[in-house]
Scaffold this motif. Structure first.
Motif, short mmCIF file in Angstrom:
data_model
loop_
_atom_site.label_atom_id
_atom_site.label_comp_id
_atom_site.label_asym_id
_atom_site.label_seq_id
_atom_site.Cartn_x
_atom_site.Cartn_y
_atom_site.Cartn_z
N ARG A 57 0.83 -1.20 0.00
CA ARG A 57 0.00 0.00 0.00
C ARG A 57 0.87 1.26 0.00
O ARG A 57 1.75 1.41 0.83
CB ARG A 57 -0.92 0.01 1.22
N GLY A 58 0.59 2.15 -0.94
CA GLY A 58 1.27 3.43 -0.98
C GLY A 58 0.45 4.51 -0.31
O GLY A 58 -0.46 4.23 0.47
N LYS A 59 0.75 5.75 -0.65
CA LYS A 59 0.09 6.86 0.04
C LYS A 59 -1.35 7.03 -0.43
O LYS A 59 -1.75 6.59 -1.52
CB LYS A 59 0.87 8.16 -0.19
N VAL A 60 -2.15 7.67 0.41
CA VAL A 60 -3.53 8.01 0.08
C VAL A 60 -3.53 9.15 -0.94
O VAL A 60 -2.84 10.16 -0.75
CB VAL A 60 -4.30 8.43 1.35
N ILE A 61 -4.27 8.99 -2.03
CA ILE A 61 -4.32 10.02 -3.07
C ILE A 61 -5.60 10.86 -2.97
O ILE A 61 -5.75 11.86 -3.68
CB ILE A 61 -4.21 9.42 -4.47
N GLY A 62 -6.52 10.46 -2.10
CA GLY A 62 -7.78 11.18 -1.94
C GLY A 62 -8.82 10.26 -1.36
O GLY A 62 -8.53 9.14 -0.94
N THR A 63 -10.06 10.72 -1.34
CA THR A 63 -11.18 9.93 -0.83
C THR A 63 -12.28 9.87 -1.87
O THR A 63 -12.26 10.59 -2.88
CB THR A 63 -11.74 10.52 0.46
N GLY A 64 -13.26 9.04 -1.61
CA GLY A 64 -14.40 8.96 -2.51
C GLY A 64 -15.17 10.25 -2.61
O GLY A 64 -15.85 10.49 -3.62
N GLU A 65 -15.06 11.09 -1.60
CA GLU A 65 -15.76 12.37 -1.61
C GLU A 65 -15.11 13.39 -2.55
O GLU A 65 -15.79 14.21 -3.14
CB GLU A 65 -15.84 12.95 -0.20
N ASP A 66 -13.77 13.32 -2.65
CA ASP A 66 -13.11 14.36 -3.44
C ASP A 66 -12.52 13.87 -4.76
O ASP A 66 -11.93 14.67 -5.50
CB ASP A 66 -12.01 15.07 -2.61
N ILE A 67 -12.68 12.59 -5.08
CA ILE A 67 -12.20 12.08 -6.37
C ILE A 67 -13.37 11.51 -7.16
O ILE A 67 -14.12 10.66 -6.66
CB ILE A 67 -11.12 11.00 -6.18
N ASP A 68 -13.55 12.00 -8.36
CA ASP A 68 -14.55 11.46 -9.29
C ASP A 68 -13.98 10.15 -9.82
O ASP A 68 -12.88 10.13 -10.39
CB ASP A 68 -14.77 12.46 -10.43
N PRO A 69 -14.70 9.03 -9.67
CA PRO A 69 -14.14 7.76 -10.14
C PRO A 69 -13.80 7.75 -11.62
O PRO A 69 -12.88 7.08 -12.05
CB PRO A 69 -15.24 6.74 -9.81
N ASN A 70 -14.54 8.54 -12.41
CA ASN A 70 -14.25 8.60 -13.85
C ASN A 70 -12.89 9.24 -14.13
O ASN A 70 -12.29 8.99 -15.17
CB ASN A 70 -15.36 9.35 -14.57
N SER A 71 -12.41 10.07 -13.20
CA SER A 71 -11.12 10.72 -13.40
C SER A 71 -9.96 9.74 -13.28
O SER A 71 -8.83 10.04 -13.68
CB SER A 71 -10.93 11.86 -12.40
N LEU A 72 -10.21 8.56 -12.72
CA LEU A 72 -9.16 7.55 -12.56
C LEU A 72 -8.97 6.71 -13.82
O LEU A 72 -7.96 6.01 -13.95
CB LEU A 72 -9.48 6.62 -11.38
N LEU A 73 -9.93 6.79 -14.74
CA LEU A 73 -9.92 5.89 -15.90
C LEU A 73 -8.65 6.01 -16.73
O LEU A 73 -8.09 4.99 -17.15
CB LEU A 73 -11.13 6.18 -16.79
N ASP A 74 -8.20 7.20 -17.00
CA ASP A 74 -7.10 7.39 -17.94
C ASP A 74 -5.81 7.86 -17.27
O ASP A 74 -4.91 8.38 -17.94
CB ASP A 74 -7.52 8.37 -19.04
N VAL A 75 -5.74 7.68 -15.95
CA VAL A 75 -4.47 7.94 -15.27
C VAL A 75 -3.44 6.95 -15.81
O VAL A 75 -3.66 5.74 -15.79
CB VAL A 75 -4.62 7.78 -13.74
N LYS A 76 -2.32 7.46 -16.30
CA LYS A 76 -1.29 6.59 -16.85
C LYS A 76 -0.53 5.92 -15.71
O LYS A 76 -0.04 6.59 -14.81
CB LYS A 76 -0.34 7.37 -17.75
N VAL A 77 -0.45 4.60 -15.78
CA VAL A 77 0.20 3.81 -14.73
C VAL A 77 1.28 2.96 -15.38
O VAL A 77 1.07 2.41 -16.47
CB VAL A 77 -0.82 2.91 -14.01
#
Length: 295
Positions: A171-191
């Motif tokens: 587990r790495g660091k917390v990047i946010g919570t469900g309240e402040d991150i739109d799940p759709n914004s995670l779709l195209d995060v380059k990993v």
């Protein structure tokens, strides 16, 4: 509630198999465990769930969450889940290192992980994505280490039963919570996954079961809570499925005929080149999580 209620399993004792798998997990290196024949996916999933409720789970830190994986491997259930245990939840701190042989690891995956801030209760009506996301607390960058308690079987159902090849999650660091991150914004995060300075593979959350983090979580809630009558408690950790993946050359791995051919986007760290190096998962815009690989 019985673990066997929906699997028609007069064919085997799921609790006995689950206990054997957990004991091998807690104390590896004994006589190789032989998985009994499994006739259907539901039989394998019944063993999988029995691991979560077995008293033997205490030997691996107790049941703490679920992993999602094997996207599209079975037409009858394209999204699968498996249990995670406390002994395998590792935090990226203090120069963390892992012994791949001790854990039975053969590959790694870069993933988003979440903690639930509120419980998801059993009900008949299926959950919507919005309802499930409202239950999400902290969101983290993670590396899942995939492994097994046995590699003798040529039946891929054996690997579903064996905690869906779950082993450990860094587990790495917390990047946010469900309240402040739109799940759709995670779709195209380059990993991407790197071993040392070499990039091994890359991808994004569209590789998750259901093609997104939120779809993966919703599939978990609807299977366990709506179909199986189970509760996802507040504090449950969920590893949402791979964004990209890399195997470790030279490590024992599932029979490819059983597990499915590797996909073209998967990578491999060559045998002899990963020991002592850092495996790093980088998430564009958020940072990274890493762990040192030991033989």
């Amino acid at each position: 509630m019985s673990n066997h209620a929906d699997s028609g399993e007069d064919c085997m004792d799921c609790d006995v198999v689950a206990t054997s798998l957990l004991r091998e997990w807690a104390n590896p290196g004994g006589e190789p465990f032989e998985m009994p024949p499994l006739e259907a996916l539901e039989d394998a999933l019944a063993v999988n769930r029995a691991m979560a409720t077995s008293s033997a789970a205490a030997g691996v830190g107790g049941h703490v969450g679920w992993k999602m994986g094997l996207k599209g491997a079975f037409a009858e259930r394209p999204e699968l889940c498996g249990p995670l245990f406390g002994k395998g939840l590792l935090k990226d701190e203090n120069d963390l290192s892992v012994l791949l042989s001790r854990l039975g690891v053969f590959s790694s995956e870069a993933e988003f992980g979440v903690f639930l801030k509120s419980k998801v209760k059993p009900r008949v009506e299926r959950y919507t994505e919005e309802e499930v996301w409202a239950c999400v607390g902290d969101i983290e960058m993670c590396i899942e280490l995939c492994g097994a308690r046995q590699y003798q079987s040529t039946d891929r159902l054996a690997y579903v039963a064996d905690a869906l090849l779950g082993c450990a999650v860094v587990r790495g660091k917390v990047i946010g919570t469900g309240e402040d991150i739109d799940p759709n914004s995670l779709l195209d995060v380059k990993v991407r996954l790197l071993c040392g300075s070499e990039q091994i593979s890359s991808g994004n959350a569209r590789n998750n079961p259901g093609d997104s983090v939120i779809a993966s979580l919703t599939a978990l809630a609807n299977e366990l809570c709506c179909e199986r009558g189970l509760t996802l408690e507040a504090g449950t950790f969920v590893s949402c499925g791979h964004c990209c993946q890399a195997s470790f050359g030279g490590r024992p791995s599932p029979n490819l005929a059983a597990a499915g051919e590797p996909k073209k986007e998967w990578g491999e760290v060559a045998a002899g080149s990963w020991e002592g190096k850092q495996l790093r998962a980088e998430f564009e815009g958020f940072g990274f999580v890493e762990v040192t690989l030991m033989k």
